[in-house]
Write an enzyme that holds these catalytic residues in place. Structure first.
Site, PDB file in Angstrom:
ATOM      1  N   CYS A   1       0.886  -1.465   0.322  1.00  0.00           N
ATOM      2  CA  CYS A   1      -0.570  -0.289   0.146  1.00  0.00           C
ATOM      3  C   CYS A   1       0.883   1.489  -0.441  1.00  0.00           C
ATOM      4  CB  CYS A   1      -0.633   0.434   1.120  1.00  0.00           C
ATOM      5  SG  CYS A   1      -1.591   1.570   1.412  1.00  0.00           S
TER       6      CYS A   1
ATOM      7  N   ASN B   1     -14.215   8.869  -1.573  1.00  0.00           N
ATOM      8  CA  ASN B   1     -15.219   8.181  -1.778  1.00  0.00           C
ATOM      9  C   ASN B   1     -14.272   6.873  -1.576  1.00  0.00           C
ATOM     10  OD1 ASN B   1     -15.708   9.909  -4.316  1.00  0.00           O
ATOM     11  ND2 ASN B   1     -13.455   9.458  -4.912  1.00  0.00           N
TER      12      ASN B   1
ATOM     13  N   HIS C   1      -6.419   2.455   1.817  1.00  0.00           N
ATOM     14  CA  HIS C   1      -6.105   2.712   2.967  1.00  0.00           C
ATOM     15  C   HIS C   1      -6.864   3.971   3.627  1.00  0.00           C
ATOM     16  CE1 HIS C   1      -2.479   3.439   5.796  1.00  0.00           C
ATOM     17  NE2 HIS C   1      -3.061   4.579   6.145  1.00  0.00           N
TER      18      HIS C   1
ATOM     19  N   HIS D   1      -8.886   7.151   3.811  1.00  0.00           N
ATOM     20  CA  HIS D   1      -7.711   8.753   3.235  1.00  0.00           C
ATOM     21  C   HIS D   1      -9.121   8.969   2.026  1.00  0.00           C
ATOM     22  CE1 HIS D   1      -7.562   6.181  -0.706  1.00  0.00           C
ATOM     23  NE2 HIS D   1      -7.560   7.568  -1.169  1.00  0.00           N
TER      24      HIS D   1
ATOM     25  N   GLN E   1     -10.053  13.413  -0.225  1.00  0.00           N
ATOM     26  CA  GLN E   1      -8.988  13.750  -0.480  1.00  0.00           C
ATOM     27  C   GLN E   1      -9.828  15.177  -0.738  1.00  0.00           C
ATOM     28  OE1 GLN E   1      -8.550  11.965  -4.995  1.00  0.00           O
ATOM     29  NE2 GLN E   1      -9.759  10.342  -3.971  1.00  0.00           N
TER      30      GLN E   1
END
Lengths: 330, 62
Positions: free
Chosen positions: A32, A136, A147, A149, A151
């Site tokens: 990752c 998303n 992972h 996260h 944006q």
């Protein structure tokens, strides 16, 4: 190569970003790129492990601080611009196998504070006109990295959905002298039928006009335009109601629930947006445990969504899954 | 009737949340940020929270 191309038919800009075809796609956990680099292991994008939250420029951005010259020249109706802007990745935790829903409310509160800071900092760039914070989550909405996260896109223009929403709010304000979103929250609170959770500062509800079965909007009760307007108490209340909704989502089908989480704030172009009202929208793609809500002909081609469920029923379903949140006393 | 019951349930749940809000005293830990430049020129900002301030951070006063 990347550039902005204008669609004269819809009056909208879109980005081409051919380099994104090569971005990392669903790598195994050991590879990752968003995990912190481990001693002796392959170097990831994050060279240090000691952080609560990390934000950085996307390696495969759709918009760039220093964009290249467009591959094609403008030609009359077909306008072209460099793809100026900023795309950031915000990693919620070093823990690869976690999710935002699984984070303690204290960590979500830290994220709210980081969001606020990023909104403030990105808004200082002259070329940035709108800052869009989003997540998303899940392969069902097309994530390429698991992972946890989110944006941030800092656009050089106000994007079309927000532009339309801002225009509707302005129209309502000019006609009535009131905020459209305040009026919507007021009506939702008054009936209570579609309320999912509430605290002193925020209401979460499946809107009367929900397009997705489990769509939820989280709206501040106080009329404000952006994260930077939140008081310290409101930031904590936002973290708390986010935790409640995210945890309730995971209980719906007893699995990690996919969604798009979208923060709607005022533009950063220096305009007067007192008629607008900060809120967060969730678009989960699942309509049952096994079935997705696809954007098909009517939705994608004509813009009319067909919701196969009743918002009142789905709100009751989610409401029953909401649990109180406890903060650590340490 | 069913809606009344639902509304009552919601009110009860909200009351419990309000209790939690009013009884737990919380103080925000200071936020620290440290920016580095990656080899390809991109920036990366590490955010940490707590009283132990890094020497080169930019603390947030909230």
């Amino acid at each position: 190569m990347s550039e902005l191309r204008y669609n004269p038919l819809l009056g909208e800009w879109l980005a081409t970003a051919t380099h994104r075809q090569d971005r990392t796609f669903l790598p195994p956990a050991d590879f990752c790129p968003l995990c912190p680099t481990k001693p002796g292991a392959f170097p990831t994008e994050v060279p240090e492990p000691d952080y609560d939250i990390v934000a950085f420029e996307n390696k495969f951005p759709s918009l760039k601080r220093k964009p290249e010259v467009p591959a094609i020249a403008p030609d009359g109706l077909f306008d072209v611009q460099p793809s100026i802007g900023i795309c950031e990745v915000v990693i919620y935790t070093p823990d690869h196998s976690s999710s935002l829903a699984a984070q303690p409310v204290e960590q979500i509160h830290k994220l709210v504070r980081v969001w606020r800071r990023r909104f403030e900092d990105l808004g200082k760039h002259e070329f940035v006109k709108y800052i869009f914070i989003f997540e998303n989550k899940g392969e069902a909405v097309g994530v390429t990295l698991h992972h946890p996260h989110g944006q941030i896109y800092a656009y050089p223009f106000v994007p079309p959905v927000l532009k339309k929403e801002l225009a509707r709010c302005k129209e309502h304000f000019d006609q009535t002298g009131r905020c459209l979103i305040c009026d919507i929250v007021g009506k939702e609170s008054e009936s209570g039928k579609r309320i999912v959770a509430e605290n002193l500062s925020f209401a979460a509800y499946v809107p009367f006009f929900a397009r997705y079965p489990y769509e939820v909007h989280i709206t501040s009760k106080r009329h404000l335009q952006a994260l930077t307007d939140l008081t310290a108490t409101e930031q904590r209340d936002l973290a708390e109601i986010l935790k409640q909704i995210l945890a309730a989502y995971d209980r719906v089908f007893d699995r990690s629930f996919p969604y798009m989480m979208l923060l709607h704030q005022r533009p950063s172009d220096g305009g007067d947006y007192r008629h607008y009202h900060f809120h967060i929208e969730f678009y989960p793609p699942m309509r049952t445990a096994e079935k997705l809500k696809y954007l098909a002909g009517s939705e994608a081609g004509a813009g009319m969504f067909i919701n196969d469920t009743l918002p009142e029923i789905k709100a009751a379903e989610l409401r029953a899954l909401v649990e109180p949140v406890e903060w650590s006393r340490s | 009737m069913e809606m009344d019951a639902e509304k009552r349930d919601r009110d009860i749940r909200c009351a419990k949340m309000s209790d939690i809000l009013s009884t737990v005293e919380r103080e925000d830990a200071p936020m620290h940020e440290r920016e580095i430049e990656l080899s390809d020129g991109r920036y990366m900002i590490f955010y940490t929270f707590g009283d132990e301030a890094a020497s080169d951070d930019q603390g947030e006063d909230v």
